[in-house]
Scaffold this active site. Structure first.
Site: not given
Ligand code: PRE
Length: 359
Positions: A243, A245
């Site tokens: 992911t 950010f």
């Molecule tokens: O729910 C979490 O733990 C988050 O940080 C959110 C979140 C997202 O929004 O994509 C972040 C990373 C992962 O891809 C899954 C969820």
């Protein structure tokens, strides 16, 4: 404490350790971005004139221009402690104090209101795709992207002590996390899905409610924090689950050319053949690589009447295009490309120019 948008009265602002007094109203990046004349401390905060390195004639070093590593910084993220977003905030600012927020928008507001100094929010996942809400919020708010951070997301299946996989009926998590584990959950025989605001919040809820037939999809840290067992590790459908950010601040950083930088922009165009082709050509002709493109509805002007030769006027959707360029705003080539785009774009904003995360 989770900072909440809906009930500010029940969630008093966290003291900012003097940061509130230093808080400036957010401003937009001018194009091309130029160096701010205000001095900054190693933590990225403006310094009083008496300690101003410029007024003391100390040569400014490149360390003065770097994004701080987090000492004394409050970094807002969405979710509960143990969420991946908190891990991303810690990766971006290792010695920061994290500030959990109920919603993405709360994190934007926390920085704008100086309750936090930075926000770290997800933009896209290699399996699940874009987090559209944050693209929309970028435009609605006036924060600047000052960095990006990539986090390898390794999901675990968490349940209360003694619960066996065979007795599970339901999986609870953030919708992105559920989507990233869809096939594995089905293979494990877990049929129901329950979407909640964040992965760690699911773990907390399952522990608090002592659920026996529901597992959380969350991090191993969430298991530790909320006292759950890890029934399975690495349950994401693809081992390369990353992911990306963004790091947000009230002020932009000074772009540089001595290391790889990205620039994120958003623009809209007139309706008509070749408009998008022409917009992308301003980068192609200057050999500027694009790493991401996203289109979102133009919320202020969702439909417009097309000027074509039909007896019944057609209505077209109006779009905003978000593009990431592999270039720094300090590079004249990128400045020229954006100058060129500005000549015919109906709207253009630089969201930030920041170092590429090469990790
Ligand atoms: O729910 C979490 O733990 C988050 O940080 C959110 C979140 C997202 O929004 O994509 C972040 C990373 C992962 O891809 C899954 C969820």
């Amino acid at each position: 404490m989770v900072v909440s948008t809906s009930s500010p009265a029940s969630s008093p602002p966290i003291p900012t350790g003097g940061g509130g007094a230093r808080c400036q109203p957010p401003r937009t990046v001018s194009m091309p971005a130029r160096a701010s004349r205000r001095s900054v401390s190693a933590s990225g905060m403006p310094v009083p004139a008496s300690r101003d390195p410029i007024s003391l004639h100390r040569p400014l070093t490149s360390a003065d221009l770097m994004e701080p590593t987090g000492d004394g910084l409050k970094v807002a993220y969405q979710g509960c402690p143990g969420a991946y977003s908190e891990a991303a905030a810690k990766k971006a600012y290792p010695s920061c104090q994290t500030v959990p927020c109920e919603y993405f928008e709360t994190a934007f507001q926390a920085v704008e209101a100086c309750v936090a100094d930075r926000a770290v929010l997800p933009l896209e996942n290699s399996l699940g795709g874009s987090i559209h809400r944050n693209y929309d919020l970028l435009l609605r708010h006036r924060l600047h992207i000052v960095g990006e951070v990539r986090l390898a997301v390794r999901h675990c299946l968490l349940a209360n002590r003694g619960v066996k996989i065979e007795s599970l009926r339901s999986a609870m998590s953030h919708p992105q996390a559920l989507a990233q584990c869809e096939q594995t959950l089905t293979k494990l025989g877990i049929e129901h899905r329950e979407a909640v605001d964040d992965t760690a919040g699911a773990a907390k809820f399952i522990a608090e409610q002592k659920l026996q037939d529901t597992a959380a999809v969350a991090s191993s840290l969430a298991a530790e924090l909320y006292g759950l067992d890890i029934l399975a590790e690495n349950i994401q459908d693809d081992s390369d689950n990353v992911t990306r950010f963004m790091m947000l601040a009230r002020e932009p950083i000074i772009p540089r050319t001595d290391k790889p930088f990205k620039t994120s922009i958003v623009f809209s165009l007139e309706e008509g053949p070749g408009q998008l082709f022409k917009a992308l050509a301003v980068f192609a002709l200057r050999k500027i690589n694009l790493t991401k493109m996203e289109s979102r509805p133009h919320k202020k002007r969702p439909l417009r009447v097309a000027d074509d030769h039909c007896s019944v006027p057609l209505k077209h959707f109006d779009y905003l295009f978000y593009v990431d360029l592999e270039a720094s705003m300090a590079d004249p080539n990128a400045q020229n490309a954006l100058g060129n785009l500005k000549e015919f774009a109906t709207f253009l904003r630089v969201l930030g120019s920041y170092p590429t995360d090469l990790s």
